[in-house]
Each structure stands twice: as C-alpha cells, then as structure tokens.
Design an enzyme around this catalytic site. Structure first.
Site, mmCIF file in Angstrom:
data_model
loop_
_atom_site.group_PDB
_atom_site.id
_atom_site.type_symbol
_atom_site.label_atom_id
_atom_site.label_comp_id
_atom_site.label_asym_id
_atom_site.label_seq_id
_atom_site.Cartn_x
_atom_site.Cartn_y
_atom_site.Cartn_z
ATOM 1 N N THR A 14 0.779 -1.094 0.072
ATOM 2 C CA THR A 14 -0.075 -0.074 -0.077
ATOM 3 C C THR A 14 0.868 1.207 -0.124
ATOM 4 O O THR A 14 0.696 2.147 -0.806
ATOM 5 C CB THR A 14 -0.794 0.104 1.278
ATOM 6 O OG1 THR A 14 -1.633 -1.305 1.274
ATOM 7 C CG2 THR A 14 -2.155 1.117 1.110
ATOM 8 N N SER A 38 2.017 -8.580 -2.229
ATOM 9 C CA SER A 38 0.638 -8.090 -2.153
ATOM 10 C C SER A 38 -0.491 -9.339 -2.272
ATOM 11 O O SER A 38 -1.241 -9.458 -3.380
ATOM 12 C CB SER A 38 0.490 -7.141 -3.531
ATOM 13 O OG SER A 38 -0.648 -6.555 -3.539
ATOM 14 N N CYS A 42 -5.327 -12.574 4.578
ATOM 15 C CA CYS A 42 -6.884 -12.639 5.195
ATOM 16 C C CYS A 42 -7.706 -13.630 4.469
ATOM 17 O O CYS A 42 -8.417 -14.481 5.153
ATOM 18 C CB CYS A 42 -7.454 -11.264 5.473
ATOM 19 S SG CYS A 42 -6.336 -9.831 5.998
ATOM 20 N N ILE A 278 13.145 7.276 8.320
ATOM 21 C CA ILE A 278 12.565 5.883 8.510
ATOM 22 C C ILE A 278 11.162 5.790 9.143
ATOM 23 O O ILE A 278 10.987 6.257 10.220
ATOM 24 C CB ILE A 278 13.399 5.027 9.286
ATOM 25 C CG1 ILE A 278 15.035 4.955 8.858
ATOM 26 C CG2 ILE A 278 13.061 3.383 9.388
ATOM 27 C CD1 ILE A 278 15.804 3.877 9.541
ATOM 28 N N ASP A 283 1.962 -4.436 11.465
ATOM 29 C CA ASP A 283 2.060 -5.299 12.536
ATOM 30 C C ASP A 283 3.299 -5.023 13.487
ATOM 31 O O ASP A 283 3.327 -5.621 14.709
ATOM 32 C CB ASP A 283 2.054 -6.734 12.392
ATOM 33 C CG ASP A 283 0.584 -7.266 11.678
ATOM 34 O OD1 ASP A 283 -0.347 -6.411 11.784
ATOM 35 O OD2 ASP A 283 0.493 -8.281 11.491
ATOM 36 N N LYS A 435 -36.070 1.273 16.113
ATOM 37 C CA LYS A 435 -34.944 1.526 16.971
ATOM 38 C C LYS A 435 -33.936 0.408 16.812
ATOM 39 O O LYS A 435 -34.055 -0.915 17.023
ATOM 40 C CB LYS A 435 -35.582 1.384 18.539
ATOM 41 C CG LYS A 435 -36.330 2.492 18.854
ATOM 42 C CD LYS A 435 -36.727 2.304 20.180
ATOM 43 C CE LYS A 435 -38.037 2.930 20.800
ATOM 44 N NZ LYS A 435 -39.169 1.885 20.966
HETATM 45 P P1 FAD Z 1 2.669 -8.435 6.432
HETATM 46 O O1 FAD Z 1 1.425 -8.362 5.581
HETATM 47 O O2 FAD Z 1 2.982 -9.741 7.203
HETATM 48 O O3 FAD Z 1 3.864 -8.445 5.470
HETATM 49 C C1 FAD Z 1 5.038 -8.286 6.241
HETATM 50 C C2 FAD Z 1 5.987 -8.625 4.921
HETATM 51 O O4 FAD Z 1 7.288 -8.196 5.490
HETATM 52 C C3 FAD Z 1 5.999 -10.393 4.838
HETATM 53 O O5 FAD Z 1 5.676 -10.699 3.710
HETATM 54 C C4 FAD Z 1 7.615 -10.658 5.310
HETATM 55 O O6 FAD Z 1 8.314 -11.841 4.721
HETATM 56 C C5 FAD Z 1 8.108 -9.322 4.812
HETATM 57 N N1 FAD Z 1 9.499 -9.091 5.907
HETATM 58 C C6 FAD Z 1 9.793 -9.249 6.944
HETATM 59 N N2 FAD Z 1 10.942 -8.762 7.210
HETATM 60 C C7 FAD Z 1 11.750 -8.845 6.147
HETATM 61 C C8 FAD Z 1 13.162 -8.449 5.767
HETATM 62 N N3 FAD Z 1 13.777 -8.269 6.639
HETATM 63 N N4 FAD Z 1 13.254 -8.200 4.445
HETATM 64 C C9 FAD Z 1 12.201 -8.186 3.652
HETATM 65 N N5 FAD Z 1 10.936 -8.632 3.883
HETATM 66 C C10 FAD Z 1 10.728 -8.917 5.115
HETATM 67 N N6 FAD Z 1 -6.494 -9.002 9.605
HETATM 68 C C11 FAD Z 1 -7.597 -8.582 9.686
HETATM 69 O O7 FAD Z 1 -7.586 -7.418 9.963
HETATM 70 N N7 FAD Z 1 -8.782 -9.395 9.250
HETATM 71 C C12 FAD Z 1 -8.492 -10.679 8.851
HETATM 72 O O8 FAD Z 1 -9.520 -11.217 8.579
HETATM 73 C C13 FAD Z 1 -7.215 -11.070 8.898
HETATM 74 N N8 FAD Z 1 -6.835 -12.444 8.603
HETATM 75 C C14 FAD Z 1 -5.843 -12.893 8.623
HETATM 76 C C15 FAD Z 1 -5.494 -14.212 8.171
HETATM 77 C C16 FAD Z 1 -4.232 -14.907 8.200
HETATM 78 C C17 FAD Z 1 -4.136 -16.300 7.961
HETATM 79 C C18 FAD Z 1 -3.176 -14.061 8.787
HETATM 80 C C19 FAD Z 1 -1.731 -14.645 8.626
HETATM 81 C C20 FAD Z 1 -3.376 -12.712 9.101
HETATM 82 C C21 FAD Z 1 -4.697 -12.214 9.101
HETATM 83 N N9 FAD Z 1 -4.894 -11.013 9.315
HETATM 84 C C22 FAD Z 1 -6.086 -10.300 9.225
HETATM 85 C C23 FAD Z 1 -3.605 -9.845 9.643
HETATM 86 C C24 FAD Z 1 -3.273 -9.094 8.653
HETATM 87 O O9 FAD Z 1 -2.839 -10.064 7.694
HETATM 88 C C25 FAD Z 1 -1.900 -8.494 9.019
HETATM 89 O O10 FAD Z 1 -2.272 -7.457 10.053
HETATM 90 C C26 FAD Z 1 -1.298 -7.446 8.158
HETATM 91 O O11 FAD Z 1 -0.895 -8.270 6.822
HETATM 92 C C27 FAD Z 1 -0.209 -6.786 8.347
HETATM 93 O O12 FAD Z 1 0.636 -6.165 7.626
HETATM 94 P P2 FAD Z 1 1.940 -5.829 7.657
HETATM 95 O O13 FAD Z 1 2.505 -5.077 6.112
HETATM 96 O O14 FAD Z 1 2.237 -5.084 8.815
HETATM 97 O O15 FAD Z 1 2.799 -7.118 7.576
#
Ligand code: FAD
Length: 548
Positions: A14, A38, A42, A278, A283, A435
């Site tokens: 995003t 991408s 979920c 930075i 998460d 209501k």
């Molecule tokens: P992520 O989407 O996890 O992306 C982080 C990425 O960073 C990963 O692909 C990882 O490989 C990469 N990375 C990490 N360290 C490094 C590095 N050093 N170098 C290069 N790449 C790196 N949330 C909801 O709100 N509703 C839902 O229904 C829901 N269902 C879910 C179901 C599942 C099975 C899972 C696993 C999660 C779910 N979530 C849900 C949670 C949601 O997916 C996460 O909150 C969200 O993806 C967080 O986004 P992010 O970008 O922080 O991390």
C-alpha cells in the site's frame, strides 16, 4: 527521491502504490524476502477450506504489475539483513544465491509484519506442525490435507485465525480439536460472550480443550502425539500452531531504532520512527490505543493499510497527516455466526484500573415481523462518570458487521452511550428496526447510568444465597423450559396483582428471557416502594450461555 520499502504485503504494497501516486518521479524499490508480494493473507483460511478455490485470486498484484502500473521495482526473495541508518543504506541478501548487496535510500519504510509465535517446547520442529502466515504456508497445509492421509487436525490457540481455520478444516471433512490455554477462546471477548462461541464450536463437532496447554510434541511416524499439561495425550495428523504473533522488530532493534515495552517499533503520530528518515507501519509497530491511552500492538490488516497511506502522505508532503491510534476493531465468521469486537473488553479495563459499567442485551437483527430475524448478543462497556463508550462485543448471525462498525465509530470519536441513543441508521424491516440494536444498547445503558435500573451480572448471582429472591417474570410456558435454580415464576402481567407475595426485606433479582421484561417488572416494583431490586443483565439467556 529514492524510497525503499521493506515488506511487500499489506502495509508495504500500500505504501508503494500511494508513494507512486504522490511522487511520479521517485525511484521506488520494494524488498520482500518471501516468494510473493501483495497477497491476501486474510483470505488464506478460505483458500484452504475451498471457499476460495482459485489460488490466483489471492494474488492481488504481481511484481510485473507493480512495474507496469506503478513503476515500482519489486524484488522478491530479497531479505534485508541490516539497516545502516547513519549512511542511509541497507544490506540485502538474495535468498536463492546467498549473495549480499547494499541499497541506498532517501526514505525507508518498514512494514515487516509479525511472525507466528513458536514456543520452545519439546518436538516443536516436527514436520506435522504448521503455522500460517504466507501463501506458501497455506499451500503446504492444503497439500497435507488433500493428500488424503489426514483425517483430523489439532489447532493450538483459539484466536481469530485458529477459529477461522477450525471452520475451514471442518468444511474439508476433518475432525478438529482446539486446544486453548485460557478458559475461553477469542481473548478480545469477555467470558460470557466467548461461551456463545464455545457452544457454536461444540454444535459443529469441534472438540474444545480449554485451560490446558501443550507440554510437548512427539513424532509417531505418520502422525504426531501432543502431550497436554494435564497429562492427556492426543494423536493427530496435523497441528496448526496459532497462539499469536510477535512483531518483527529484529531489524529495527539491530539498527538502534527505539522499540516500546510492547515489543513493537516506536513511531510518532506521523508514523516516523526514532530516525527521521525511517517510517514504519503495520503489525510491527506499537500504536496508541485511544481507549486506554496506552501503547499497544494490534496486528490487523485495516490499521496496516490505513497507516501505509498516512506514512506515504507524510513522506511526500512533510509530516501533516496524523495517525489517531487503533481501538482494535475486529470481526470473524464461525459456522454461520459472526463475532465482532471493538474497544476495550472488561478484562483490559480491569487490568488498566479503569472504572466501567457493562450491560448485555439480545436484540433482534431486524423487525421481528419480517422473515429471517435472528437474535444477537451485545455487551457494551462504558464509563460510570460520563458514559463514555469504552468497548463493545457482538455475537450473532446477521447484521453484526454493521453494528460493530457503528460502535467503533462512537468509541473512536470519544462518544458516549448517549450518542448511541441518537445514532441515525438506515431502516426498513429487512435490515433493522426503527430502534436499531445500537440505539437499544444506548437506552439500556442510559437507564443504568441514570439509576432508572440497577443491574446484576450473571456471575454475581448465587442461587444458594437465602437472602435473595430470584423472580423470573417470563410466562409459565417459558419458565418450564429452563430457569435459574431457586427462581420462582411470577409472569410480568401478574406482578402488580401479586405484590403482596413479594417481600420488601429481601434482595429481589428479576430475570426474564433477555432483560427487557425484567426491566419492566423492575420499574413496577421500584414505583411501589421496593428498594433492594436488581435486573439480571441480559436475562436468562446470558446466564444460561455462561453456565451451560
Ligand atoms: P505483512 O502483511 O505480514 O507483511 C510483512 C512482509 O514483510 C512479509 O511478507 C515478510 O516476509 C516481509 N519481511 C519481513 N522482514 C523482512 C525483511 N527483513 N526483508 C524483506 N522482507 C521482510 N487481519 C484482519 O484485519 N482481518 C483478517 O481477517 C485477517 N485475517 C488474517 C488471516 C491470516 C491467515 C493471517 C496470517 C493474518 C490475518 N490478518 C487479518 C492480519 C493481517 O494480515 C496483518 O495484520 C497484515 O498483513 C499486516 O500487514 P504488514 O504489512 O504489517 O505485515
């Protein structure tokens, strides 16, 4: 300008798209250590359960499309090993070859997410134990199930993902057991609300083992044996470990970026880390919880996506766009039921020493005379001083999503239970009542706050207490189907004519099906001079679900 993004899923992808829309001339490189960017994490449980049979639908934008549509260079299989913040470079390792290289940046965005927790207990490395975070994880689980050799599965951890997986594995024909260390599933729910979920799970043949942890695992050839803390042993074909996630902060900590007590990366309201060049989202960061006023970790996709847009805005336009924190609004579907949560639950409020009142109601999802209406259970928490809404939980079949979002908006805007009474909602018989349940939650809370009714909660009732008189004001037909032990039946319509049989010197607890008739009886007794009266919040339904 050159922007480097670490992590290419919810937050990272995003940020990349928004940065391009704001800055056509920038160089944007997205580094992802996994195979895919991408993708819809979920959606993974529903892919495993075949609700989403087409794997490709989970891939929202390929690296090629990132280049074609956004001129963003995506490098999958590239793991960032170190951030040299003093010289604004990162060291990257190419996973296939092990080769290292350095990449410079003007601004760096961290969105590394959170990893599934794997406790160090004996046997944890077994090939039969799976975790789920990536599409590759889902592929492995699906392959194991479709191999035809697995008949049952154990899910360790009864959180959102564990429960979604339980439903999907049952749909795949597996017999499923959930092991949960706490005495309830779904930690964001309070116990009485979680009991509803326990009952749905049991009704769908999921065995629930509560208040029992895993002591160790043992390979038995084609299967795995789980040793529980209680001494029980369970042998199964597949274990899904789903006991929570841990923010991925190693990179940030190695680089000397500040992290908080929660373990997440510290950011300011512009989502900037302790290094001005930075930013971090998703998460891995700790955010302000506006209800408690404390930092917290909320690993959900909605916040990650919204933070990503804000961070990109601030990077390009200068720090103007503030992130207002996260109250933890979440929703999950389990066997035709929906569970929604927002704000703080009673457990959190107690832990934070925040005074609160709570109430349970069980309104119907839309006008009762229109076919298909179903009951939902709503619990809200509010401040006894000013009525500020602190939290809401809903368990039901229909219309939970709409109501939990309304509660969330009131909480997020620092609103009160009085705001609930005036919320304007779209109404026609198939959708709601004149209501809405949200209004009713407000009316009930207002009655409690203004002293029109004193309530008692299911947990506080001791049927053996000789100083209380439990009066059930349902009809005799309803009463004989089940009642709280020790209660007597005086139907609401007879209360006025039977006042002489109701003693003034005892504590009177009124109960009915869901709390409404109990309230009406309360008002009659109150206006007839009774002082020591209480209405059971949520009525027999709440008591029964929590005690059955
Ligand atoms: P992520 O989407 O996890 O992306 C982080 C990425 O960073 C990963 O692909 C990882 O490989 C990469 N990375 C990490 N360290 C490094 C590095 N050093 N170098 C290069 N790449 C790196 N949330 C909801 O709100 N509703 C839902 O229904 C829901 N269902 C879910 C179901 C599942 C099975 C899972 C696993 C999660 C779910 N979530 C849900 C949670 C949601 O997916 C996460 O909150 C969200 O993806 C967080 O986004 P992010 O970008 O922080 O991390």
């Amino acid at each position: 300008m050159k922007y480097l993004i670490i992590g290419g899923v919810a937050g990272g992808a995003t940020v990349a798209a928004r940065l391009r829309r704001l800055d056509e001339n920038a160089r944007i490189i997205l580094l992802e250590r996994g195979e895919y960017v991408s993708f819809a994490n979920c959606g993974l449980p529903y892919y495993i359960g075949d609700t989403i049979p087409e794997r490709e639908k989970l891939l929202l934008r390929s690296p090629e499309e990132f280049m074609e549509q956004l001129q963003v260079k995506v490098r999958t299989g590239h793991e960032v090993l170190y951030i040299h913040k003093d010289i604004k470079k990162v060291t990257v390792q190419i996973r296939g070859t092990g080769e290292n290289y350095r990449e410079s940046y003007d601004k760096l965005i961290l969105s590394p997410g959170a990893e599934p927790i794997r406790p160090s207990i004996p046997g944890i490395e077994s090939k039969h134990i799976y975790t789920m975070r990536t599409l590759s994880d889902a592929d492995r689980i699906k392959a194991a199930i479709t191999s035809g050799t697995i008949r049952d599965a154990v899910i360790v951890g009864g959180g959102f993902i564990g429960l979604e997986m339980a439903e999907n594995l049952v749909n795949m024909g597996l017999h499923v057991i959930i092991i949960e260390k706490e005495n309830q599933v779904m930690a964001p729910l309070d116990y009485s609300m979680a009991c509803l979920v326990h009952n749905y799970l049991k009704e769908n043949n999921v065995r629930l083992i509560l208040a029992n942890g895993v002591a160790g695992f043992e390979e038995t050839g084609k299967e795995i044996r789980i040793h529980l803390e209680s001494g029980e042993q369970i042998t199964t074909g597949l274990v899904l470990l789903s006991i929570g996630v841990r923010a991925e902060t190693q990179l940030a900590r190695d680089a000397g970026l500040e992290t908080g007590n929660t373990g997440g990366i510290k950011v300011n309201e512009y989502l900037q880390t302790s290094d001005e060049h930075i930013y971090a989202v998703g998460d891995a960061i700790e955010v302000l919880n506006p209800v408690t006023g404390k930092p917290t970790l909320i690993p959900l996709a909605g916040p990650a996506n919204k933070q990503a847009r804000i961070a990109a805005n601030n990077i390009v336009d200068g720090n103007k766009d503030k992130y207002r924190g996260t109250i933890g609004t979440g929703i999950v579907k389990i066997f035709g039921h929906t569970i929604g949560v927002t704000g703080a639950n009673a457990k959190t409020l107690k832990r934070e020493n925040m005074a609160y009142l709570s109430s349970h109601i069980h309104p119907i999802s839309h006008a009762g005379y229109y076919p298909g209406a179903t009951r939902m259970s709503i619990k809200i928490m509010f401040c006894p001083d000013n009525g500020r809404l602190l939290g809401a939980q809903i368990v039901g079949e229909d219309g939970v999503d709409k109501r939990i979002d309304l509660f969330a908006q009131v909480i997020k805007n620092n609103g009160t239970i009085h705001d609930l009474t005036t919320i304007e909602h779209a109404y026609a018989p198939p959708y709601s009542s004149a209501k809405d349940p949200v209004n009713i939650a407000g009316y009930v809370a207002e009655n409690i706050l203004s002293g029109k009714v004193k309530i008692i909660h299911w947990r506080e009732i001791d049927p053996a207490d000789r100083n209380i008189l439990l009066i059930d004001v349902r009809t005799p037909e309803e009463f004989i189907t089940g009642s709280i032990p020790g209660s007597i039946n005086i139907p609401l319509d007879e209360i006025r004519s039977r006042l002489d049989t109701i003693p003034q010197d005892k504590q009177i607890i009124l109960t009915c099906a869901v709390g409404q008739r109990g309230y009406l009886a309360y008002r009659i007794l109150d206006q007839n001079g009774y002082k020591n009266i209480y209405n059971l919040s949520g009525g027999y339904r709440t008591w029964y679900e929590a005690n059955r």
